[in-house]
Design an enzyme around this catalytic site. Structure first.
Site, mmCIF file in Angstrom:
data_model
loop_
_atom_site.group_PDB
_atom_site.id
_atom_site.type_symbol
_atom_site.label_atom_id
_atom_site.label_comp_id
_atom_site.label_asym_id
_atom_site.label_seq_id
_atom_site.Cartn_x
_atom_site.Cartn_y
_atom_site.Cartn_z
ATOM 1 N N TYR A 141 -5.503 -9.270 9.018
ATOM 2 C CA TYR A 141 -6.343 -10.386 8.612
ATOM 3 C C TYR A 141 -7.501 -10.628 9.580
ATOM 4 O O TYR A 141 -8.488 -11.264 9.226
ATOM 5 C CB TYR A 141 -5.514 -11.671 8.484
ATOM 6 C CG TYR A 141 -4.503 -11.651 7.360
ATOM 7 C CD1 TYR A 141 -4.518 -10.657 6.387
ATOM 8 C CD2 TYR A 141 -3.532 -12.626 7.266
ATOM 9 C CE1 TYR A 141 -3.594 -10.642 5.356
ATOM 10 C CE2 TYR A 141 -2.603 -12.622 6.237
ATOM 11 C CZ TYR A 141 -2.640 -11.626 5.284
ATOM 12 O OH TYR A 141 -1.722 -11.615 4.260
ATOM 13 N N LYS A 192 6.418 -1.218 9.555
ATOM 14 C CA LYS A 192 6.374 0.022 8.775
ATOM 15 C C LYS A 192 6.055 1.183 9.717
ATOM 16 O O LYS A 192 5.016 1.838 9.599
ATOM 17 C CB LYS A 192 5.322 -0.089 7.662
ATOM 18 C CG LYS A 192 5.765 -0.941 6.482
ATOM 19 C CD LYS A 192 6.829 -0.251 5.638
ATOM 20 C CE LYS A 192 6.236 0.888 4.845
ATOM 21 N NZ LYS A 192 7.263 1.584 4.008
ATOM 22 N N ASP A 225 9.469 -3.089 3.809
ATOM 23 C CA ASP A 225 9.718 -3.035 2.372
ATOM 24 C C ASP A 225 11.214 -3.114 2.077
ATOM 25 O O ASP A 225 11.639 -3.799 1.140
ATOM 26 C CB ASP A 225 9.079 -1.800 1.745
ATOM 27 C CG ASP A 225 9.443 -0.499 2.454
ATOM 28 O OD1 ASP A 225 9.983 -0.548 3.570
ATOM 29 O OD2 ASP A 225 9.169 0.579 1.878
ATOM 30 N N ASP A 249 3.468 -12.786 5.832
ATOM 31 C CA ASP A 249 2.907 -13.538 4.718
ATOM 32 C C ASP A 249 3.708 -13.271 3.446
ATOM 33 O O ASP A 249 4.078 -14.195 2.704
ATOM 34 C CB ASP A 249 1.445 -13.118 4.542
ATOM 35 C CG ASP A 249 0.645 -14.076 3.672
ATOM 36 O OD1 ASP A 249 1.217 -15.049 3.145
ATOM 37 O OD2 ASP A 249 -0.566 -13.851 3.524
ATOM 38 N N ASP A 253 7.085 -15.684 1.542
ATOM 39 C CA ASP A 253 7.013 -16.157 0.162
ATOM 40 C C ASP A 253 8.236 -15.706 -0.643
ATOM 41 O O ASP A 253 8.731 -16.440 -1.502
ATOM 42 C CB ASP A 253 5.735 -15.656 -0.508
ATOM 43 C CG ASP A 253 4.533 -16.537 -0.198
ATOM 44 O OD1 ASP A 253 4.661 -17.425 0.663
ATOM 45 O OD2 ASP A 253 3.465 -16.322 -0.795
#
Length: 375
Positions: A141, A192, A225, A249, A253
């Site tokens: 970001y 990752k 993941d 992020d 959620d």
């Protein structure tokens, strides 16, 4: 002491849910439960409409001077066409960056009364208590270059850069491990490393910090993941999850929906301790966003906003007992069957009462006041 707060309601349902917490602060002042002084300011689309920027220099200076910022939400389709650098979300990103708020804490707790509101089976989510610690000021970001280049012939290239340095990983892992000491002493780091060099470095640095400084913490790793899949399969296997900005992020959620609704999830964003006072810059906000489709309809769930303020009482004000009483007030109101529309179960709503934003806010304030007076 008097705690100085800056209230930034923002856009969408932000003003509605902020009004409920503002009323709570006024009650606490009137009842002598705490001493708070607050200012209010504009951020996001509201700031753009009034001032042409997502957050003004004046408001930014007030944020820097405050003990804590209480934040509502920003954004909405009204501002989809504004320049990228003044989009509503730019105000939120600047607050995080300029205040140095590198540690984002997102607890995902499933109240027993809401187990049926989750999209997962009761046995999967009942008793859930996971804390996601998200790095907030680095990663994709904020990395440079960040650009869209016109290549000609109708082709363009977009670039976002994922960047992490050793110290950024070290400090967020330390936050996660320190918090784990107060819980079940388990931390899972998610990245990752199989396809991203930043993930390789994250894994190496996190492993070394945990080994060297926190030998009493059970520290393991999981690909991000796979972590998302495991959060849905069996979330209670986790205690504290530490991860980078992008994956944090998304994973938070996912965790929010395990609790029954995005309207239930609070967050705290903390900076480094001041060398003299030990105090941290801090901002507290619900995770659910501005929800422009329900703004102004008096149906928004204010619980995440109240829970975010409870985190403020705990981390910025040192009011541990009051924080616990506010969290207990939320649980007891839910136990009594009050629900906003987003947390009504799909079936079996007998014995439940649907209320709006103000009704839920009033019930939580009254129960909190009763607990505080009795305690």
């Amino acid at each position: 002491m008097t705690h100085q707060l800056l209230l930034l309601a923002g856009d969408g349902i932000g003003p509605e849910i902020m009004a409920e917490v503002k009323a709570l602060i006024d009650w606490m002042n009137a009842e002598g439960i705490g001493s708070f002084a607050y200012e209010e300011g504009l951020v996001g689309g509201a700031a753009y409409d009034a001032e042409g920027v997502a957050i003004s220099e004046t408001t930014m200076q007030k944020a820097l001077a405050a003990d804590a910022v209480i934040f509502g939400a920003v954004g909405g389709p009204k501002w989809d066409g504004v320049p990228y650098e003044v989009r509503p979300e730019a105000g939120l990103l600047r607050l995080r960056k300029d205040l140095g708020l590198f540690a984002n804490l997102r607890p995902a707790i499933c109240y027993p009364a809401l187990a049926e509101a989750s999209s997962l089976k009761r046995e999967v989510v009942e008793g859930l208590d996971v804390l996601i610690v998200r790095e907030l000021t680095g990663g994709v970001y904020f990395g440079e270059p960040k650009e869209i280049t016109d290549l000609g012939n109708g082709q363009k290239r977009a670039v976002d850069t994922q960047v992490y340095e050793t110290y950024e990983i070290e400090r967020i892992v330390r936050v996660a491990c320190e918090l784990a000491k107060t819980r079940a002493k388990r931390v899972t780091s998610m990245e990752k490393r199989n396809v991203m060099k930043s993930g390789v470095l994250w894994n190496e640095v996190a492993t070394e910090v945990a080994r060297r400084e926190y030998p009493d913490i059970a520290f393991d790793h999981m690909l991000a993941d796979a972590g998302g899949m495991q959060l849905v399969r069996w979330p209670k296997q986790f205690d504290v999850i530490v991860t980078d900005n992008l994956f944090g992020d998304m994973l938070s959620d996912v965790a929010a929906m395990l609790t029954g609704s995005l309207g239930m999830l609070p967050s705290a964003s903390l900076g480094a301790p001041d060398p003299q006072s030990g105090r941290r810059k801090a901002m507290y906000e619900p995770v659910h966003g501005s929800a422009p489709d329900i703004a102004g309809k008096e149906v928004a769930n204010p619980i995440a906003m109240f829970a975010s303020f409870a985190m403020c009482l705990r981390y910025s004000c040192g009011m541990i007992e009051a924080a616990g009483q506010l969290e207990k007030a939320i649980a007891e109101v839910l136990d009594e069957g009050l629900r906003t529309g987003d947390i009504l179960p799909r079936t079996g709503a007998e014995g439940l009462t649907e209320v709006g934003t103000k009704g839920m806010g009033q019930a939580i304030r009254e129960r909190f006041l009763s607990l505080a007076q009795a305690g």
